[in-house]
Design a protein around this motif. Sequence first.
Motif, PDB file in Angstrom:
ATOM      1  N   PRO A 177       0.786  -0.953   0.073  1.00 21.96           N
ATOM      2  CA  PRO A 177      -0.051  -0.121  -0.218  1.00 21.96           C
ATOM      3  C   PRO A 177       0.900   1.403  -0.050  1.00 21.96           C
ATOM      4  CG  PRO A 177      -0.804  -1.518   1.686  1.00 21.96           C
ATOM      5  CD  PRO A 177       0.689  -2.026   1.051  1.00 21.96           C
ATOM      6  N   ARG A 178       0.394   2.106  -0.976  1.00 22.30           N
ATOM      7  CA  ARG A 178       1.175   3.287  -0.672  1.00 22.30           C
ATOM      8  C   ARG A 178       1.199   4.155   0.420  1.00 22.30           C
ATOM      9  NH1 ARG A 178       0.572   6.824  -6.416  1.00 22.30           N
ATOM     10  NH2 ARG A 178       1.383   5.165  -7.896  1.00 22.30           N
ATOM     11  N   SER A 179       0.079   3.918   1.328  1.00 19.67           N
ATOM     12  CA  SER A 179       0.133   4.629   2.818  1.00 19.67           C
ATOM     13  C   SER A 179       1.211   4.152   3.527  1.00 19.67           C
ATOM     14  CB  SER A 179      -1.024   4.173   3.314  1.00 19.67           C
ATOM     15  OG  SER A 179      -1.147   2.698   3.502  1.00 19.67           O
ATOM     16  N   TRP A 180       1.907   2.902   2.961  1.00 20.36           N
ATOM     17  CA  TRP A 180       3.264   2.732   4.069  1.00 20.36           C
ATOM     18  C   TRP A 180       4.522   3.355   3.492  1.00 20.36           C
ATOM     19  CZ3 TRP A 180       3.400  -3.592   4.259  1.00 20.36           C
ATOM     20  CH2 TRP A 180       2.271  -4.055   5.030  1.00 20.36           C
ATOM     21  N   LEU A 181       4.580   4.026   2.400  1.00 21.51           N
ATOM     22  CA  LEU A 181       5.618   4.817   2.181  1.00 21.51           C
ATOM     23  C   LEU A 181       6.326   5.767   3.169  1.00 21.51           C
ATOM     24  CD1 LEU A 181       5.125   5.006  -1.870  1.00 21.51           C
ATOM     25  CD2 LEU A 181       6.271   3.472  -0.510  1.00 21.51           C
ATOM     26  N   PRO A 182       5.379   6.638   3.703  1.00 19.04           N
ATOM     27  CA  PRO A 182       5.980   7.370   4.491  1.00 19.04           C
ATOM     28  C   PRO A 182       6.660   6.693   5.792  1.00 19.04           C
ATOM     29  CG  PRO A 182       3.796   8.200   3.775  1.00 19.04           C
ATOM     30  CD  PRO A 182       4.194   6.932   3.474  1.00 19.04           C
ATOM     31  N   VAL A 183       5.900   5.375   6.085  1.00 18.04           N
ATOM     32  CA  VAL A 183       6.618   4.517   7.288  1.00 18.04           C
ATOM     33  C   VAL A 183       7.899   4.092   6.938  1.00 18.04           C
ATOM     34  CG1 VAL A 183       6.167   2.736   8.658  1.00 18.04           C
ATOM     35  CG2 VAL A 183       4.279   4.366   8.045  1.00 18.04           C
ATOM     36  N   LEU A 184       8.008   3.405   5.619  1.00 21.79           N
ATOM     37  CA  LEU A 184       9.214   2.981   4.853  1.00 21.79           C
ATOM     38  C   LEU A 184      10.283   4.163   4.895  1.00 21.79           C
ATOM     39  CD1 LEU A 184       7.835   0.465   2.445  1.00 21.79           C
ATOM     40  CD2 LEU A 184       8.557  -0.134   4.789  1.00 21.79           C
ATOM     41  N   GLY A 185      10.134   5.043   4.373  1.00 17.03           N
ATOM     42  CA  GLY A 185      10.907   6.337   4.360  1.00 17.03           C
ATOM     43  C   GLY A 185      11.490   6.664   5.831  1.00 17.03           C
ATOM     44  N   SER A 186      10.671   6.686   6.557  1.00 20.69           N
ATOM     45  CA  SER A 186      10.831   6.912   7.992  1.00 20.69           C
ATOM     46  C   SER A 186      11.931   6.030   8.705  1.00 20.69           C
ATOM     47  CB  SER A 186       9.682   6.996   8.856  1.00 20.69           C
ATOM     48  OG  SER A 186       8.850   8.278   8.697  1.00 20.69           O
ATOM     49  N   LEU A 187      11.512   4.591   8.520  1.00 27.05           N
ATOM     50  CA  LEU A 187      12.610   3.679   8.799  1.00 27.05           C
ATOM     51  C   LEU A 187      14.063   3.819   8.224  1.00 27.05           C
ATOM     52  CD1 LEU A 187      10.188   0.431   8.701  1.00 27.05           C
ATOM     53  CD2 LEU A 187      11.141   1.714  10.775  1.00 27.05           C
ATOM     54  N   LEU A 188      13.892   4.347   7.043  1.00 27.89           N
ATOM     55  CA  LEU A 188      15.247   4.380   6.256  1.00 27.89           C
ATOM     56  C   LEU A 188      16.066   5.640   6.870  1.00 27.89           C
ATOM     57  CD1 LEU A 188      14.222   3.622   2.543  1.00 27.89           C
ATOM     58  CD2 LEU A 188      15.923   2.404   3.904  1.00 27.89           C
TER      59      LEU A 188
END
Length: 116
Positions: free
Chosen positions: A40-51
């Motif tokens: 889901p695209r809604s996960w992208l900010p979370v994944l970016g924050s983890l990076l």
Amino acid sequence: MFAAYVTVTIVASVVNGIAAVTYLIGHAYPQAQADMKRVPRSWLPVLGSLLAAGSLGLLAGLAVPALGTLAAAGLVLYFIGALVAHLRVGSRQLVGWAVFFSTAVAALVVSVSYHR
């Protein structure tokens, strides 16, 4: 050994920091990758924050060694999850993944080796 530790840590931090920025600004490439992997695209900010957290943690590890080791280990786990996402949908486009995974593993190895 110190020069290798600092160099690998900075390179891994910069590579993952750039990836984090592309995720956080909503660049088209991470969106296309998410669509291809059915994430889901809604996960992208979370994944970016983890990076971003991993990238900053690597740099903080230059002052607090345990933090850098934990950040590198977290990035390795992150990219193992990315591999699972690739394989789940049958994607064999793993060159980009291999570059990111290799930098995370290298950062973990030099951190553990240097701080023994």
